[in-house]
Design an enzyme around this catalytic site. Structure first.
Site, mmCIF file in Angstrom:
data_model
loop_
_atom_site.group_PDB
_atom_site.id
_atom_site.type_symbol
_atom_site.label_atom_id
_atom_site.label_comp_id
_atom_site.label_asym_id
_atom_site.label_seq_id
_atom_site.Cartn_x
_atom_site.Cartn_y
_atom_site.Cartn_z
ATOM 1 N N CYS A 146 0.819 -1.200 0.000
ATOM 2 C CA CYS A 146 0.000 0.000 0.000
ATOM 3 C C CYS A 146 0.857 1.256 0.000
ATOM 4 O O CYS A 146 2.054 1.203 0.254
ATOM 5 C CB CYS A 146 -0.849 0.059 1.263
ATOM 6 S SG CYS A 146 -1.981 -1.308 1.439
ATOM 7 N N GLY A 180 -0.040 0.286 -5.001
ATOM 8 C CA GLY A 180 -1.291 -0.460 -4.855
ATOM 9 C C GLY A 180 -2.292 -0.014 -5.891
ATOM 10 O O GLY A 180 -2.520 1.186 -6.036
ATOM 11 N N ASN A 195 0.143 0.795 5.582
ATOM 12 C CA ASN A 195 1.008 0.053 4.673
ATOM 13 C C ASN A 195 1.828 -0.917 5.511
ATOM 14 O O ASN A 195 2.517 -0.500 6.436
ATOM 15 C CB ASN A 195 1.925 1.048 3.939
ATOM 16 C CG ASN A 195 3.013 0.380 3.106
ATOM 17 O OD1 ASN A 195 4.065 0.963 2.884
ATOM 18 N ND2 ASN A 195 2.779 -0.819 2.633
ATOM 19 N N GLY A 196 1.758 -2.205 5.174
ATOM 20 C CA GLY A 196 2.532 -3.193 5.922
ATOM 21 C C GLY A 196 1.696 -4.412 6.230
ATOM 22 O O GLY A 196 0.668 -4.662 5.590
ATOM 23 N N CYS A 200 12.887 -2.525 4.566
ATOM 24 C CA CYS A 200 12.786 -3.561 3.529
ATOM 25 C C CYS A 200 13.750 -3.256 2.381
ATOM 26 O O CYS A 200 13.626 -2.231 1.716
ATOM 27 C CB CYS A 200 11.356 -3.596 3.007
ATOM 28 S SG CYS A 200 11.163 -4.581 1.519
ATOM 29 N N TYR A 211 13.086 -2.615 -6.012
ATOM 30 C CA TYR A 211 11.974 -2.616 -6.956
ATOM 31 C C TYR A 211 10.738 -1.826 -6.527
ATOM 32 O O TYR A 211 10.161 -1.100 -7.329
ATOM 33 C CB TYR A 211 11.603 -4.089 -7.237
ATOM 34 C CG TYR A 211 10.250 -4.314 -7.834
ATOM 35 C CD1 TYR A 211 9.983 -3.972 -9.161
ATOM 36 C CD2 TYR A 211 9.218 -4.875 -7.082
ATOM 37 C CE1 TYR A 211 8.730 -4.186 -9.716
ATOM 38 C CE2 TYR A 211 7.960 -5.096 -7.634
ATOM 39 C CZ TYR A 211 7.723 -4.747 -8.949
ATOM 40 O OH TYR A 211 6.497 -4.949 -9.491
ATOM 41 N N ASP A 262 16.716 -7.901 -15.369
ATOM 42 C CA ASP A 262 15.441 -7.757 -14.663
ATOM 43 C C ASP A 262 15.735 -7.629 -13.166
ATOM 44 O O ASP A 262 16.842 -7.935 -12.713
ATOM 45 C CB ASP A 262 14.536 -8.963 -14.945
ATOM 46 C CG ASP A 262 13.064 -8.664 -14.717
ATOM 47 O OD1 ASP A 262 12.734 -7.538 -14.288
ATOM 48 O OD2 ASP A 262 12.235 -9.564 -14.953
ATOM 49 N N ASP A 263 14.723 -7.188 -12.378
ATOM 50 C CA ASP A 263 14.991 -6.944 -10.960
ATOM 51 C C ASP A 263 14.800 -8.172 -10.083
ATOM 52 O O ASP A 263 15.392 -8.271 -9.018
ATOM 53 C CB ASP A 263 14.111 -5.799 -10.439
ATOM 54 C CG ASP A 263 12.667 -6.035 -10.770
ATOM 55 O OD1 ASP A 263 12.026 -6.834 -10.090
ATOM 56 O OD2 ASP A 263 12.189 -5.446 -11.760
ATOM 57 N N CYS A 317 7.706 -13.300 2.313
ATOM 58 C CA CYS A 317 7.673 -12.064 3.103
ATOM 59 C C CYS A 317 6.439 -12.069 3.993
ATOM 60 O O CYS A 317 5.346 -12.365 3.529
ATOM 61 C CB CYS A 317 7.616 -10.846 2.181
ATOM 62 S SG CYS A 317 7.479 -9.305 3.096
ATOM 63 N N CYS A 361 15.935 -5.169 6.513
ATOM 64 C CA CYS A 361 15.361 -6.512 6.467
ATOM 65 C C CYS A 361 15.775 -7.081 5.119
ATOM 66 O O CYS A 361 15.580 -6.444 4.083
ATOM 67 C CB CYS A 361 13.844 -6.475 6.564
ATOM 68 S SG CYS A 361 13.125 -8.123 6.290
ATOM 69 N N CYS A 404 13.770 -12.205 2.852
ATOM 70 C CA CYS A 404 13.360 -13.065 1.731
ATOM 71 C C CYS A 404 14.571 -13.659 1.012
ATOM 72 O O CYS A 404 14.431 -14.600 0.252
ATOM 73 C CB CYS A 404 12.441 -12.323 0.769
ATOM 74 S SG CYS A 404 13.017 -10.704 0.342
HETATM 75 FE FE1 SF4 Z 1 11.237 -6.744 2.245
HETATM 76 FE FE2 SF4 Z 1 11.930 -9.254 1.829
HETATM 77 FE FE3 SF4 Z 1 11.943 -8.235 4.313
HETATM 78 FE FE4 SF4 Z 1 9.633 -8.652 3.031
HETATM 79 S S1 SF4 Z 1 11.108 -10.236 3.706
HETATM 80 S S2 SF4 Z 1 10.198 -6.849 4.224
HETATM 81 S S3 SF4 Z 1 10.196 -8.173 0.896
HETATM 82 S S4 SF4 Z 1 13.258 -7.642 2.576
#
Ligand code: SF4
Length: 477
Positions: free
Chosen positions: A10, A37, A111-112, A247, A253, A356-357, A393, A444, A447
């Site tokens: 979001c 979003g 958002n989250g 994140c 991206y 690509d990302d 995630c 973070c 992923c």
């Molecule tokens: Fe971002 Fe990946 Fe952490 Fe989710 S898990 S917040 S997509 S870095």
């Protein structure tokens, strides 16, 4: 589905500017945040204590028209664009959400994604609170509304101490506007000033569009509040054991390339990712082409570091958003061709580096590679400006389950074979980190490395559809 992108959850926007057209300013703020979003959009405006909300499913430009904006006058406003990370795409899940509190009304956009929603929701239900929708945002709104004692700031403070997970949010009552961010700062939120009045936005692009100046990022755990009586104030909520965990995918991206985050312009950070890719995985080739639009900055970086020419070899259809009409088997290339079409005249007979990302499930990538070979490419060397996504995630990005993530189940060479590329290289986690110019302790990166900064409960309880009717069937691991 032909849509194999990651989806951000979001975007939020808020402004306090008495005497200005706050609804129109919020409309434009949301317009700049539309990429965060596309399922619903909404604006809430407070006029002398009265809150009016207009929201609907669809893009910002589809939901609002001139007449609606003219009907929304007031002193402060919040706005929201939504992609559903919890709950499905129903009208009642669109935001801002509204609840009554102490004879006043509050409106909130978030958002989250929370990680203790089930527990909090059960507690509130036990106290007699009713829920109409299926989002964790409703739980945050209910917590603030249910905190009957004190002012809005006190209620937000109490709620922030109880909720766990990723949240960057805007909430307002009839006489105050509040922005707050979780103690880890997973999702971005920044503070700006428009003609001396405060603005909050998920990204700086939301400030730029209305000509507001960037002031600073709202800090992890920070609550900012503006009201007529005290002006702008701020305080921090400390959470023991928390650390900054922005994140890292916002850098790769999600956020717009023209946004700045942690002092970095994301377009330039993405170019750095491309440069690192070129150093990590050079290849003899004729052309570097991006997968538009998001692969462009990294492709520019790859071309400049490798000395190979950069060209546009795929043309994006700018007017495609979402369609629920799926092509049949005979038309299986239609889905991707609705979005991208190869320029045969540019790529025929060429050895291509295609940047690509990310790769999520891999189905779109296979179709892309097939399309490039059909258009005459001699070789397709895929270069991905993020490491393999191996873990889901839980903090607001709709990313598929672990079983669906191609890199969680196959080696890089198996992925290369599956998507049919001549070669494949993913940016290393070290290369990615270096490209940001910031230490890993600020991010973070779960992923990629599975190191979740905020503890996550059982997979089942995190299912996106967990509050939907029949959810058990949908969410069984
Ligand atoms: Fe971002 Fe990946 Fe952490 Fe989710 S898990 S917040 S997509 S870095």
């Amino acid at each position: 589905m032909y849509d194999d992108r990651l989806h951000d959850s979001c975007g939020v926007f808020g402004i306090h500017a008495p005497g200005r057209d706050v609804a129109r300013l919020t409309f434009f703020g949301l317009y700049a945040l539309q990429h965060r979003g596309q399922e619903s959009a909404g604006i809430a405006v407070a006029d002398d204590g009265q809150i009016t909300v207009i929201k609907d499913l669809g893009l910002v430009s589809q939901v609002f028209n001139e007449q609606m904006l003219q009907s929304l006058s007031g002193q402060h406003a919040i706005g929201h664009v939504r992609y559903s990370t919890t709950g499905s795409s129903h009208w009642q899940n669109s935001q801002p959400l509204v609840r009554s509190r102490n004879g006043d009304v509050i409106a909130l956009g978030h958002n989250g994604n929370l990680v203790n929603t089930t527990e909090l929701r059960d507690e509130l239900i036990a106290q007699g609170v009713k829920f109409a929708g299926t989002t964790d945002t409703e739980v945050i709104t209910a917590l603030i509304a249910h905190e009957a004692e004190g002012d809005l700031l006190g209620a937000v403070r109490t709620a922030v101490a109880k909720i766990r997970g990723a949240f960057s949010a805007a909430v307002m009552s009839g006489d105050a506007l509040v922005g707050f961010r979780d103690p880890y700062g997973v999702r971005p939120l920044c503070l700006g000033t428009y003609e001396g009045q405060p603005v909050i936005s998920s990204e700086t692009a939301g400030l730029d569009i209305i000509g507001a100046d960037f002031v600073r990022e709202i800090q992890p755990g920070e609550i900012v509040i503006v009201d007529k009586e005290h002006g702008l104030r701020s305080e921090r909520v400390e959470l023991e054991g928390s650390r900054p965990a922005l994140c890292i995918f916002e850098f790769i991206y999600f956020s717009r390339p023209d946004s700045t985050m942690a002092g970095r312009t994301l377009h330039l950070v993405r170019q750095e990712m491309g440069k690192h890719l070129a150093l990590e995985a050079p290849v003899e080739a004729d052309l570097v082409i991006p997968v538009p639009d998001t692969g462009m900055p990294a492709a520019i970086g790859y071309a400049s570091a490798s000395g190979l020419p950069y060209a546009e070899g795929l043309i994006k259809n700018r007017y495609v958003h979402r369609t629920f009409i799926q092509p049949d088997d005979q038309l299986r290339q239609v889905g991707i061709r609705m979005k991208l079409n190869p320029l045969s005249a540019v790529i025929r007979g060429k050895r291509l580096v295609v940047v690509d990302d990310s790769i999520v499930r891999g189905n779109t990538t296979s179709k892309l590679v097939e399309m490039l070979f059909s258009a005459g490419a001699k070789e397709v060397h895929l270069r991905i400006s993020s490491p393999p996504i191996q873990y889901p995630c839980y903090y607001g990005i709709d990313m598929a389950t672990r079983a669906e993530l191609i890199a969680a189940n196959l080696s890089v060479d198996e992925i290369r074979a599956k998507v049919g590329a001549t070669s494949l290289h993913y940016l290393t986690l070290e290369g990615l980190q270096d490209s940001t110019g910031l230490p890993k302790s600020q991010f973070c990166r779960a992923c990629f490395d599975g190191d979740y900064p905020i503890a996550v409960p059982e997979e089942y309880s995190m299912c996106k559809m967990r509050f939907e009717k029949g959810a058990a069937a949908t969410c069984e691991p």
